[in-house]
Design an enzyme around this catalytic site. Structure first.
Site, PDB file in Angstrom:
ATOM      1  N   SER A 193       0.799  -1.447   0.093  1.00  0.00           N
ATOM      2  CA  SER A 193       0.013  -0.040   0.113  1.00  0.00           C
ATOM      3  C   SER A 193       1.161   1.274  -0.004  1.00  0.00           C
ATOM      4  CB  SER A 193      -0.735   0.041   1.284  1.00  0.00           C
ATOM      5  OG  SER A 193      -1.651   0.717   0.672  1.00  0.00           O
TER       6      SER A 193
ATOM      7  N   LYS B 164     -20.521  18.409   8.700  1.00  0.00           N
ATOM      8  CA  LYS B 164     -19.771  18.421   9.081  1.00  0.00           C
ATOM      9  C   LYS B 164     -19.432  17.492  10.371  1.00  0.00           C
ATOM     10  CE  LYS B 164     -16.762  21.291  10.634  1.00  0.00           C
ATOM     11  NZ  LYS B 164     -15.516  21.526  10.324  1.00  0.00           N
TER      12      LYS B 164
END
Length: 342
Positions: A150, A202
């Site tokens: 990765s 949010k």
């Protein structure tokens, strides 16, 4: 005067002298004499150069060197604390080491050994960019140890050449964002979270409530953007079309070094000695020595860090997960195999 009192006075005098020495050292460190002899004061400290330790001696008398650097563990932008924090691998220390190797005219090539499952997206990208910049000046050979998956593979894509061991675990080309949802548990114990936000997204990834469908689409879009960047970098570095990668090894799977070679993700199979040989060949320095960089902690650093530590309030902490898996922050995107995110 008793013998005990004399020893105490001697100890106090010694402490006083050490204190004066430290203050003088700090003063001199801040003092910079200009061309006209005027004293200029600055709190900025110059970067410390790494010292060198020989790994392999030169085959013949020569000043040529190959520098061996290590990228070990989970890649993170968080700075290590403690007395020897500066000696531990970090984004800044890797960048600094690459800069020093590039600036040293006797360094003909760099071998970057990677033993990492990956890590934070941005931290991986910063190191990748530093490796790529160094490779434009001098050959950089990545040697993949037990794991370069990765984010570890992302960094490797900045190198000139990649060498993997037969048993290296690599690839894992993908992105993961994970969070924990405990809203049902809250309901069972009679708790609830009251949140005031300035917008609908949010408090996305909040574990205190079920996730909305539009939030799932929003977060998946973030993951897709980062995955597309990863895919583009691998495609450019390895000369493999993005669609070919998508339909084969770029689905998040981990592959062995041999499988990576077949998929054109690495250039050759070998050990670190083979990476040294390749670096000597690319750097046109057949007799070059191999050195490692080491960050040395001075006596003044030790005293300064110890004083700062002593000034901090005592803290008692119990960490039941220590030593099991890397600490991952909820909501932070990672280039990591899925099992490292649990």
């Amino acid at each position: 005067m008793t013998k005990k009192s004399g020893c105490l006075i001697a100890l106090l005098i010694f402490v006083l002298l050490v204190s004066l020495g430290l203050n003088l050292g700090q003063f001199m460190g801040k003092l910079d004499l200009g061309l006209d002899g005027a004293a200029l004061y600055s709190t900025a400290q110059p970067k410390k150069r790494f010292s060198e330790v020989t790994v392999e001696s030169a085959k013949k008398p020569t000043a040529d060197k190959i520098v061996h650097l290590n990228l070990e563990g989970v890649i993170s932008s968080m700075e290590m604390g403690g007395l020897f924090g500066g000696a531990m691998p970090s984004v800044e220390s890797i960048k600094h080491a690459l800069e020093q190797a590039v600036a040293d005219k006797n360094v003909k090539a760099i071998v970057l050994r990677i033993n990492s499952p990956g890590g934070e997206v941005t931290a991986s990208d910063i190191i990748y960019n530093a490796v790529k910049a160094a490779a434009k000046v001098k050959p950089v050979v990545v040697y993949m140890d037990a794991m370069a998956a990765s984010g570890g593979y992302y960094v490797a894509c900045g190198a000139t050449k990649i060498v993997a061991s037969e048993t290296t675990l690599t690839a894992s080309i993908g992105v993961i964002i994970e969070t924990m949802n405990y809203s049902e548990l809250f309901g069972k114990v009679g708790l609830s979270m009251v949140t005031f936000t300035s917008g609908a997204f949010k408090d996305s990834l909040s574990g205190a409530r079920p996730m909305r469908e539009d939030e799932k689409v929003y977060v998946q879009n973030l993951v897709t953007q980062m995955y597309d960047r990863f895919l583009g970098i691998v495609s450019e570095a390895r000369g493999v079309p993005k669609e070919t990668l998508k339909s084969t090894v770029a689905d998040g799977r981990v592959v062995t070094g041999r499988e990576a070679l077949a998929a054109k993700l690495v250039d050759q199979i070998g050990y670190v000695e083979d990476a040294y040989a390749l670096a000597r060949e690319l750097g046109k320095a057949a007799d070059a020595a191999v050195v490692k960089y080491r960050h040395e902690v001075s006596l003044f650093d030790a005293f300064g860090m110890a004083s700062a530590k002593a000034a901090q309030p005592a803290e008692v902490r119990l960490d039941v997960s220590s030593g099991l898996l890397p600490k991952l922050q909820p909501g932070v995107p990672y280039y990591l195999p899925a099992h490292y995110a649990h």
